[in-house]
Design an enzyme around this catalytic site. Structure first.
Site, short mmCIF file in Angstrom:
data_model
loop_
_atom_site.label_atom_id
_atom_site.label_comp_id
_atom_site.label_asym_id
_atom_site.label_seq_id
_atom_site.Cartn_x
_atom_site.Cartn_y
_atom_site.Cartn_z
N ASP A 1 0.08 -8.33 5.34
CA ASP A 1 0.19 -6.91 5.02
C ASP A 1 0.11 -6.68 3.51
O ASP A 1 0.73 -7.41 2.73
CB ASP A 1 1.54 -6.40 5.57
CG ASP A 1 1.70 -4.90 5.49
OD1 ASP A 1 0.85 -4.19 6.04
OD2 ASP A 1 2.68 -4.44 4.86
N GLU B 1 -5.05 -7.91 4.55
CA GLU B 1 -5.25 -6.47 4.47
C GLU B 1 -5.37 -6.14 2.98
O GLU B 1 -4.37 -6.14 2.26
CB GLU B 1 -4.08 -5.70 5.07
CG GLU B 1 -4.36 -4.22 5.12
CD GLU B 1 -3.16 -3.32 4.84
OE1 GLU B 1 -3.29 -2.11 5.05
OE2 GLU B 1 -2.11 -3.80 4.40
N ASP C 1 10.45 -3.15 -2.43
CA ASP C 1 9.55 -4.29 -2.66
C ASP C 1 10.33 -5.55 -3.01
O ASP C 1 11.29 -5.50 -3.79
CB ASP C 1 8.60 -3.99 -3.82
CG ASP C 1 7.35 -3.26 -3.35
OD1 ASP C 1 7.49 -2.35 -2.52
OD2 ASP C 1 6.24 -3.61 -3.81
N HIS D 1 -4.55 0.87 13.38
CA HIS D 1 -3.33 1.61 13.69
C HIS D 1 -2.98 2.62 12.60
O HIS D 1 -2.05 3.40 12.76
CB HIS D 1 -2.17 0.62 13.88
CG HIS D 1 -1.90 -0.17 12.64
ND1 HIS D 1 -2.82 -1.07 12.12
CD2 HIS D 1 -0.86 -0.17 11.79
CE1 HIS D 1 -2.32 -1.60 11.02
NE2 HIS D 1 -1.13 -1.08 10.79
C1 NOJ Z 1 -0.11 -1.45 5.85
C2 NOJ Z 1 0.10 -1.18 7.30
O1 NOJ Z 1 -1.13 -1.23 7.97
C3 NOJ Z 1 0.77 0.18 7.40
O2 NOJ Z 1 0.86 0.58 8.74
C4 NOJ Z 1 2.12 0.12 6.74
O3 NOJ Z 1 2.70 1.41 6.70
C5 NOJ Z 1 2.01 -0.40 5.32
N1 NOJ Z 1 1.17 -1.54 5.19
C6 NOJ Z 1 3.38 -0.77 4.78
O4 NOJ Z 1 3.79 -1.99 5.33
#
Ligand code: NOJ
Ligand code: CA
Length: 551
Positions: free
Chosen positions: A201, A242, A171, A308
């Site tokens: 993300d 997200e 991180d 995904h």
């Molecule tokens: C969220 C993403 O959608 C996922 O695919 C990824 O593994 C994690 N964040 C870490 O970046």
């Protein structure tokens, strides 16, 4: 209120360069291949592409482990190919969004390499360190069953570093102003290269002070800062968060005045939509829509069915989740991390065309902007032999040519789904193009209609009473226009009674077929829905367009 916020009525399509189209025959999708397929996407009606990470990376997490933010992974092409692609997308009226992965880097990133080697390096403080293993290191892992800890000892530094995700994804320390300066530079770089926004993300982790000794609080101000910077550089660029959070948290992400991130994925509605599809009971979905109704005027939901990752059902109750598992992923091999499903949409719905249409009609009429996943317009399947989330990341199925026309290589790096009902001989774009009744052509038509119903993206949405728990009826109002959508989650035909309200609401014009509806003397509509049936209506006639133009 600004009238031309493009993201209020976009059709977003998520694509992974790696799996879309291989132009140079090395078995890996690339930008040149994607560029050659832009006409296919424009024809489908897509207005915005969201690219999964494509930057230089060891790709131990499909590129969510970046080792150089300023380089395209050479497997996909060069920066030149990328800019050529954004240019070509623009020429077709399509915007491009990309992942902004700033919660962590790859452990191969030169920042981390220098940080671990040299305590005096300015990069040391780019990451989060501890001399001893914190007692809570086993808590808060994102991938239970695969990931054991959030603190791992680095033998070179002789210290433990914090990683919310896998151990190869240390991180970043967002409390360090130098890190924030790097993030701004990355944003600025890609905006110059033609992108219209970012899917940010892991936002809750980006702003959490966890792992940091100096900054234990959630840093909401960071969201405003990022937004402000982006908008200064490019006025109509946006950020899509997200953030799989509880409804009461939403306002913190949008900002009470809409001054933080413009869009958020609606994970809450997503999970309850799957619950409705699995149980035939739409009440919890209706409640989820009400719980996420409030948002600033300029803010917008991004709705999706599958993405995904695994379908994360972690926000449902134990019982609800068990119900979705039983209906859609009964075998343990279909489940992941104790909370999710690693299948594509079509197989989860047993390939039942009626249910697939219901699911997509729902997606396109939820209050917000729809996000599709590549291949779902064909009803592509998954490959459960592949590891974790790789099952839903197989190559796009273009035709019946070898490897589905994805590559000329003898062996694609990721295998194509080749057998069974979802094999490329059964499911591919070329065959579906020729068949007017195919799912591909159905999707193209429904997208076309979605674009003609801006009320869905902009309007005030209310849940209507239907007298049946298996049915979700929504009313949208915007600029004196009213739209009503109805979805029957039951596998049986039923009759519902519905009151829309207002004078125009006496007459419902069907937007998808001929069966329009007139209210009875009491102002009620009696509508018979077939199993998994759906309706899109406009209240009153279609003359509204003329009135609106005059307004
Ligand atoms: C969220 C993403 O959608 C996922 O695919 C990824 O593994 C994690 N964040 C870490 O970046
Ligand atoms: Ca290639």
């Amino acid at each position: 209120m600004i009238k031309d916020l493009w993201y209020k009525n976009a059709i977003i399509y998520s694509v992974q360069v790696e799996s879309f189209m291989d132009a140079n025959g090395d078995g890996i999708g690339d930008f040149e291949g994607l560029s050659r397929r832009l006409d296919y996407l424009a024809g489908l009606g897509v207005t915005c592409l969201w690219l999964m990470p494509f930057q230089q990376s060891p790709r131990r997490d499909h590129g969510y482990d970046i080792s150089d933010y300023y380089q395209v992974d050479p497997r996909f092409g060069t920066l030149g190919d990328f800019v050529d692609f954004t240019h070509q997308a623009k020429q077709r009226g399509m915007r491009v969004m990309m992942d902004l992965v700033i919660n962590h880097t790859s452990d191969q990133h030169p920042w981390f390499q220098q940080a671990r080697r040299d305590p005096d390096s300015p990069y040391r403080d780019y990451y989060l360190w501890s001399d001893t293993k914190p007692r809570d290191a086993h808590l808060g892992v994102v991938f239970p069953g695969v990931q054991k800890t959030t603190w791992t000892r680095d033998p070179v530094a002789g210290k433990y570093y914090f990683h919310r995700f896998f151990e190869f994804q240390p991180d970043l320390n967002m409390a360090n102003p130098a890190v924030l300066a790097e993030v701004r530079k990355i944003i600025g770089f890609y905006v110059e290269l033609g992108v219209s926004g970012f899917r940010v993300d892991a936002v809750p982790f980006v702003i959490s002070g966890e792992g940091s000794r100096s900054k234990p609080r959630t840093d909401w101000g960071l969201l405003r800062e990022l937004r402000q910077f982006l908008q200064w550089r490019c006025g109509d660029a946006i950020m899509l968060a997200e953030a799989n959070v509880l409804p009461k948290e939403n306002v913190n992400y949008f900002g009470a005045d809409g001054d933080r991130l413009q869009m958020m994925f609606n994970f809450w509605v997503n999970q309850h939509a799957f619950h409705a599809m699995a149980s035939g009971d739409a009440r919890e979905l209706a409640r989820a829509l009400q719980e996420t109704r409030e948002r600033p005027d300029t803010a917008q939901w991004a709705h999706f069915l599958r993405n995904h990752d695994e379908l994360d059902l972690g926000r449902l109750s134990e019982e609800q989740r068990a119900g979705v598992f039983a209906a859609m992923a009964p075998d343990p091999s279909m489940q992941l991390y104790g909370r999710g499903i690693r299948r594509r949409l079509a197989p989860m719905l047993q390939g039942d065309r009626r249910r697939i249409e219901l699911a997509y009609s729902l997606l396109f009429t939820l209050p917000g902007t729809p996000v599709l996943r590549y291949g779902d317009e064909l009803g592509m399947g998954d490959d459960l032999r592949l590891d974790q989330r790789d099952s839903v990341r197989t190559p796009m199925q273009w035709s019946t040519e070898p490897h589905a026309g994805f590559t000329r290589a003898a062996r694609p790096v990721v295998p194509v789904v080749a057998d069974g009902p979802y094999g490329f001989d059964q499911v591919n774009a070329a065959a579906q193009r020729r068949d007017p009744e195919s799912l591909l052509n159905w999707t193209e038509r429904i997208i076309r209609m979605r674009k003609e119903v801006p009320e869905l993206g902009w309007g005030e949405c209310a849940v209507l009473e239907t007298g049946n728990d298996g049915v979700l009826a929504l009313r949208y109002e915007w600029r004196n226009n009213t739209v009503v959508t109805i979805h029957n989650f039951l596998g049986e035909a039923i009759e519902i009674e519905l009151k829309v309200g207002g004078d125009a609401g006496r007459s419902l014009t069907n937007l998808l077929s001929e069966a329009s509806s007139e209210a009875d003397a009491r102002g009620r509509h009696h509508i018979i829905l077939e199993p998994y049936g759906y309706r899109w209506y406009r209240a009153g006639g279609l003359g509204y367009l003329l009135e609106r133009a005059a307004a």
